[in-house]
Design an enzyme around this catalytic site. Structure first.
Site, PDB file in Angstrom:
ATOM      1  N   GLN A  14     -13.988 -17.374 -14.433  1.00  0.00           N
ATOM      2  CA  GLN A  14     -12.557 -17.376 -14.748  1.00  0.00           C
ATOM      3  C   GLN A  14     -12.291 -17.741 -16.209  1.00  0.00           C
ATOM      4  OE1 GLN A  14     -10.313 -20.597 -13.076  1.00  0.00           O
ATOM      5  NE2 GLN A  14      -8.381 -19.481 -13.047  1.00  0.00           N
ATOM      6  N   ARG A  38     -25.658 -12.082 -13.371  1.00  0.00           N
ATOM      7  CA  ARG A  38     -25.630 -10.659 -13.022  1.00  0.00           C
ATOM      8  C   ARG A  38     -24.993  -9.845 -14.135  1.00  0.00           C
ATOM      9  NH1 ARG A  38     -25.605 -13.411  -8.449  1.00  0.00           N
ATOM     10  NH2 ARG A  38     -23.488 -14.195  -8.715  1.00  0.00           N
ATOM     11  N   TYR A 141     -19.866 -31.553  -7.284  1.00  0.00           N
ATOM     12  CA  TYR A 141     -19.417 -30.961  -8.551  1.00  0.00           C
ATOM     13  C   TYR A 141     -18.936 -32.063  -9.490  1.00  0.00           C
ATOM     14  CZ  TYR A 141     -16.272 -28.377 -11.713  1.00  0.00           C
ATOM     15  OH  TYR A 141     -15.622 -27.871 -12.806  1.00  0.00           O
ATOM     16  N   LYS A 145     -20.492 -33.391 -13.053  1.00  0.00           N
ATOM     17  CA  LYS A 145     -19.706 -33.396 -14.293  1.00  0.00           C
ATOM     18  C   LYS A 145     -19.677 -34.797 -14.919  1.00  0.00           C
ATOM     19  CE  LYS A 145     -18.518 -29.110 -14.691  1.00  0.00           C
ATOM     20  NZ  LYS A 145     -19.098 -28.329 -15.808  1.00  0.00           N
TER      21      LYS A 145
END
Length: 320
Positions: A14, A38, A141, A145
């Site tokens: 994003q 990818r 997550y 961080k």
């Protein structure tokens, strides 16, 4: 100034999608090396497939292009990360260590590491959360961080590696679909409104969270990275604030144009995550150190999102 050649990891996400384009405009299309796991056939510029868990592959890319800066965006996000906690930790930390080490060894001038409001836990002041709050995150997550912030500071203190970081709130943009974060409802609801579909919200109607519009998030990133080194007083990660709202407030703003929008509130496991996060952020230090100031409020954010998604879906209809 010597020519900057910038490597972006996780460039198809994003944030990376928009950041790559802005950096191309600033430094030249040929000087931005976008990478991801990818192929990205829609990317206009220099693109390499790259597994950031592979140190030798990153090193080869850095040497091939004579990289001077790295924006390390590759990571597994909060909601997706909870499905596979141990592999999320392994991937998020391994990729960061690889970037920090290759930067140290090959004397990269600057590294950008995105942090998140996910570093905060529920033992904080949730309104106007201060820069120096406790970091007791409730997700893998967030844990990765918080650890990453401290490793960035360590590499600066020990090796003088210029690592800079922002604690992003939920980022809202029209350029790509949600990527597995707890604030993703605030992107998805716009798509549903424009497509005239009912929206099911995975958070309760009154869950207040800090958000930031994509343009502000990108501008904050570039302003931080362009600030003189001596101005950067926070070497973990800067709080930045955009705006705060609840799903109900956002829905009301959208309904000014799409009055038929129907919402069903069905909180899931992401509600518990969101309830441990700040409701608003104190970004005094960023404003003081490098003159940060957001431009978008809920009205201008809503208008811009709807306008751009309407164009996007209308063009899809015309081209299909």
């Amino acid at each position: 100034m010597d020519k900057e050649i910038i490597l972006i990891t996780g460039s198809s996400g994003q944030l990376g999608t928009v950041l790559a384009e802005k950096l191309q405009k600033k430094y030249g299309i040929e000087n931005i090396i976008a990478t991801d796991l990818r192929e990205n056939p829609t990317f206009n510029g220099v693109f390499e497939t790259l597994d950031v868990t592979d140190f030798k592959a990153i090193e080869a890319t850095v040497l091939k292009y004579k990289i001077t800066q790295i924006y390390h965006l590759a990571a597994i996000l909060s909601a997706n990360g909870e499905k596979h906690p141990l592999s999320t930790w392994d991937i998020n930390m391994k990729t960061l260590f690889n970037v920090l080490e290759v930067s140290r060894i090959h004397k990269i001038s600057k590294v950008f590491f995105p942090s998140s409001i996910a570093v905060f836990g529920n033992n904080i002041e949730r309104s106007n959360t201060p820069q120096s709050s406790n970091l007791t995150p409730s997700t893998v997550y967030g844990i990765s961080k918080a650890a990453g912030e401290n490793w960035g500071k360590y590499y600066f203190d020990k090796y003088d590696l210029d690592v800079r970081s922002l604690r992003y709130p939920g980022v809202i943009g029209y350029q790509s679909l949600p990527g597995g974060g707890t604030t993703d409802y605030a992107v998805d609801i716009f798509h549903k409104a424009v497509k005239n579909e009912d929206f099911e919200c995975f958070l309760s109607s009154e869950t207040m969270l800090p958000m930031i519009y994509m343009d502000d998030a990108i501008r904050a990133t570039l302003e931080l990275m362009e600030a003189p080194k001596e101005k950067i007083t926070v070497r973990t990660s800067y709080n930045i604030s955009g705006l705060s709202f609840t799903p109900n407030q956002l829905a009301s703003s959208i309904k000014e144009k799409y009055s038929s929008l129907k919402i069903n509130y069905k909180p899931d496991f992401r509600q518990e995550i969101a309830s441990s996060w700040p409701m608003s952020i104190d970004d005094t230090q960023a404003r003081k150190d490098w003159d940060w100031k957001p431009k978008f409020n809920i009205k201008t954010l809503t208008e811009t999102m709807l306008k751009n998604l309407e164009l996007k879906y209308n063009n899809n209809l015309i081209n299909s």
